[in-house]
Design an enzyme around this catalytic site. Structure first.
Site, PDB file in Angstrom:
ATOM      1  CG  HIS A 128       1.686  -8.374   7.003  1.00 19.51           C
ATOM      2  ND1 HIS A 128       1.608  -6.735   7.405  1.00 19.51           N
ATOM      3  CD2 HIS A 128       2.964  -8.710   7.671  1.00 19.51           C
ATOM      4  CE1 HIS A 128       2.617  -6.628   8.162  1.00 19.51           C
ATOM      5  NE2 HIS A 128       3.183  -7.555   8.365  1.00 19.51           N
ATOM      6  CB  CYS A 170      -4.136  -4.101   8.866  1.00 17.66           C
ATOM      7  SG  CYS A 170      -3.732  -4.874   7.333  1.00 17.66           S
TER       8      CYS A 170
HETATM    9  N1  ARG Z   1       2.689   0.091   6.826  1.00 18.43           N
HETATM   10  C1  ARG Z   1       2.521  -1.255   7.604  1.00 18.43           C
HETATM   11  C2  ARG Z   1       3.671  -2.041   7.194  1.00 18.43           C
HETATM   12  O1  ARG Z   1       3.915  -2.248   6.265  1.00 18.43           O
HETATM   13  C3  ARG Z   1       1.060  -1.733   7.327  1.00 18.43           C
HETATM   14  C4  ARG Z   1       0.894  -3.077   7.945  1.00 18.43           C
HETATM   15  C5  ARG Z   1      -0.247  -3.696   7.699  1.00 18.43           C
HETATM   16  N2  ARG Z   1      -0.834  -4.585   8.704  1.00 18.43           N
HETATM   17  C6  ARG Z   1      -1.346  -5.845   8.384  1.00 18.43           C
HETATM   18  N3  ARG Z   1      -1.717  -6.453   9.318  1.00 18.43           N
HETATM   19  N4  ARG Z   1      -1.221  -6.305   7.210  1.00 18.43           N
HETATM   20  O2  ARG Z   1       4.107  -2.799   8.219  1.00 18.43           O
END
Ligand code: ARG
Length: 709
Positions: free
Chosen positions: A168, A264
């Site tokens: 991300h 996050c």
């Molecule tokens: N386990 C989640 C995923 O892989 C973690 C999300 C983390 N969120 C972020 N905004 N980076 O989607």
């Protein structure tokens, strides 16, 4: 407390690692401490609350990642673009987020079902400029960016994520107050780094090292001068301190097991574009261009975006329609933004060269200017490409005659015809005459790069090779390619088409002479182009068995051999021409003997190094160029055999669509020749003698009747 800051968080009541959708989750299924997670979350919640208000989203069972509210959507003002999760496991969160936004008075935009986008996890507003940094590559698709740009009417800079640990954008990029950005450069491709560097002055870029990046230092919440994150090294703290930021560490190890940390776990709800802080926007120009073709395979999209940035502009990808099948075309619509009309003009002419078409509300007319000095075009004359092109004159689109690259376009009214017929022709600079009307600027010009139908499976295979690594083949593919080329040559001959060979003297040195002779004898060559040397060496070989004094059978120089080629030149000069020497029975075999006997026209272009030259060699280069040009008219295929000089000359005057096959032992030559954006080029890096011998073998095989089963 800083008034006005508002965040959305979701208590970790049902948080766990239940599945694996990123590398952090691997090996962590059900391995976390719920108590510690609860504590860590509570601490973060308190820290955030000291800088603003926090809305709580009710947690739900069965959606363990819902704690990561950054992925709920992207908020701007009272509008939200809802996330469309890439993974099924997280798609179940969408209705909960949607409900919350609706109940809280947000206008909700929903992307089409097949356009993944993971909210503020992949889209971050710059804190000084009115601009959205948006990631793609793992969770969000590039085409989501164009919806966002339109719905939120904001400029989007698309960044390509390339390291799956930083899947991300908010795991490796964090805009801070006053236009700073904390980021981990290796998480992005070279081009995206270039974008970041061109948008942010060096003193605003705070690059972190891998240790900090892996500790989720970029996954930070910035409130005023406070930067809240899992952990930062002392040096990072010091560097941030020097820019006036204080790091506040809030350990989040339990959440890192799912691949997330401070940022996050929060979603900023009071997002606003700081227009008042932005410098007064310059009078920007925008134009929309359209690209069509094998945009990804051919690397065209990359070249176009590079050209825009390198030319000082920026872009928004408004539409990207990827061809579904390997052979289907992709279409892209790109908004080009430039700071001034002048920059735009330069950019557009560059983009037209790459095959872009200008889109406009109205069809604009081509601008014309008059030639005031013979052989000199008006300053901003349009330079042609190899692609079929049309110009708009009197609201009619007229196809250019004589399409070739590096020419000007002369527009003429066909004389005295009542129907006021207009023609537009590609004209070399030296052929321009005072009073000619030449197309200038970029308006009213369009490329008509059509989908080439993949007419034969063979051709498709050749093109597939062309796609790979810029079309330059390695040895192991040579045989297969030769088989395909033989098949094409056979088709061309049998339907009365036109295949041309451009050859350098290496053809003779490598023992390819006899094979090329056979190709000519068997009717596979409709014209031969070369220089003085190929003819001299061919005839030397025919008469004396040497090539530049080297015995080709034994591979050793013969005594006095260095004089052979001059003897040959002299002999032909005595007879007046190659054809006369053949008629006189002096030359009885070889490439040029076959040309004369089978009435295959040839053209020899002279150069500064030529000895003699042969009477047939045209030492006036303008005449030589004209002779080449007339011989390649309507060619179906051109084999460019080991002569960089003559091959480049030929390629420059060849329109797109003609199959070019370039054979050279030097990969650089091959790449240079076929890297012209035309899909119809095949490059083969090999010994040209070997190539010709394989080609003849393959053609013979095609002629033999198939064995009975
Ligand atoms: N386990 C989640 C995923 O892989 C973690 C999300 C983390 N969120 C972020 N905004 N980076 O989607």
């Amino acid at each position: 407390m800083t008034t006005g800051n508002r965040f959305l968080m979701c208590p970790p009541d049902h948080y766990d690692v239940d599945y694996v959708i990123n590398p952090w989750m691997e090996g962590n299924i059900h391995k976390l401490s719920r108590e510690r997670a609860a504590e860590q979350w509570k601490t973060l919640h308190q820290v955030i609350r000291s800088g603003g208000s926090v809305d709580l989203l009710p947690p739900h069972e069965g959606v363990p990642d819902m704690v990561f509210t950054a992925n709920a959507g992207l908020v701007l003002g009272r509008t939200v673009v809802l996330s469309r999760f890439y993974h099924e496991e997280r798609q179940r969160e969408e209705p909960h987020f949607k409900k919350w936004f609706e109940e809280n008075g947000f206008t909700v935009h929903e992307l089409p079902a097949d356009v993944p986008f993971e909210g503020a996890g992949d889209a971050l507003f710059d804190r000084a400029q009115p601009l959205l940094w948006a990631g793609y590559g793992f969770r969000t698709e590039l085409d989501a960016h164009s919806y966002i740009a339109e719905w939120l009417s904001v400029e989007v800079v698309s960044l390509h994520l390339v390291d799956e640990r930083f899947y991300h954008l908010d795991t490796c990029f964090c805009p801070l107050e006053d236009g700073y950005v904390l980021y981990f450069p290796p998480a992005f491709d070279r081009y995206s780094n270039h974008l970041i560097e061109s948008r942010l002055p060096e003193e605003r870029r705070i690059a972190v090292d891998e240790v900090d990046a892996l500790a989720f230092a970029c996954n930070a919440v910035n409130i005023g001068r406070k930067v809240i994150m899992n952990r930062a090294s002392d040096s990072l703290k010091a560097r941030l301190g020097a820019k006036g930021f204080a790091v506040f560490e809030s350990p989040l190890s339990e959440f890192m097991k799912a691949g997330g940390a401070a940022k996050c776990l929060t979603l900023r709800l009071n997002e606003d574009i700081r227009r008042e802080q932005a410098p007064t926007p310059p009078a920007v120009e925008t134009r929309v261009i359209r690209l069509q073709g094998h945009l990804l395979d051919s690397g065209l999209i990359g070249s176009v975006l590079d050209a825009i940035i390198d030319g000082g502009g920026s872009f928004q990808v408004m539409q990207f329609q990827l061809g579904e099948q390997r052979q289907s075309l992709s279409i892209a619509e790109i908004k080009v933004i430039a700071q001034s009309g002048e920059v735009m003009e330069k950019l557009l002419s560059q983009l037209l060269r790459l095959g872009a078409q200008l889109q406009g509300e109205k069809e604009s007319e081509a601008q014309l200017a008059e030639v005031t000095k013979d052989g000199v075009a008006p300053d901003d004359f349009y330079v042609t490409t190899i692609f079929p092109t049309e110009v708009c004159i009197g609201s009619e689109w007229i196809r250019l005659d004589n399409q070739r690259m590096d020419a000007a376009v002369v527009v003429r009214a066909a004389e005295a015809s009542s129907a006021a017929q207009v023609t537009a022709t590609c004209c070399l600079l030296r052929d321009l005459r005072v009073g000619d009307k030449v197309v200038v600027g970029v308006e009213g010009i369009r490329n008509v790069r059509k989908a080439k139908s993949y007419d034969s499976p063979t051709q498709r295979a050749v093109q597939e090779f062309t796609f790979m690594g810029s079309g330059v083949s390695s040895e192991r593919r040579v045989e297969l390619l030769v088989e395909q080329i033989a098949w094409d040559l056979r088709q061309i001959r049998d339907r009365g088409g036109k295949a041309i060979v451009t050859a350098g003297p290496v053809v003779i040195h490598t023992g390819g002479g006899e094979h090329l002779s056979k190709l000519i004898r068997d009717g596979y060559v409709q014209a031969l182009l070369g220089g003085n040397a190929i003819a001299v060496h061919d005839i030397e070989q025919a008469l004396m068995g040497t090539s530049l004094g080297v015995d080709l059978q034994r591979g050793v120089p013969v005594p006095g051999g260095h004089r052979h080629h001059l003897k040959v030149i002299n002999l032909i000069r005595k007879h007046g021409s190659i054809a006369q020497a053949v008629d006189a029975g002096v030359v009885t075999k070889g490439i040029f003997y076959e040309c004369v006997k089978h009435e295959v026209p040839f053209s020899l272009a002279g150069s500064i190094r030529d000895d003699g030259p042969l009477p047939d060699t045209e030492m006036d280069l303008l005449k030589a160029q004209a002779a080449y040009a007339s011989l390649i008219q309507d060619a179906d295929m051109i084999l460019l055999l080991s002569s960089m000089l003559h091959s480049i000359g030929v390629a420059n005057m060849t329109p797109a669509g003609v199959k070019l096959v370039c054979v050279d032992i030097n990969p650089a030559v091959v790449t240079k020749l076929i890297d012209r954006g035309s899909l119809h080029s095949t490059g083969i890096v090999t010994d040209v003698g070997l190539f010709l011998s394989l080609l003849v073998q393959q053609l013979d095989r095609l002629t033999k009747p198939p064995k009975a089963a």
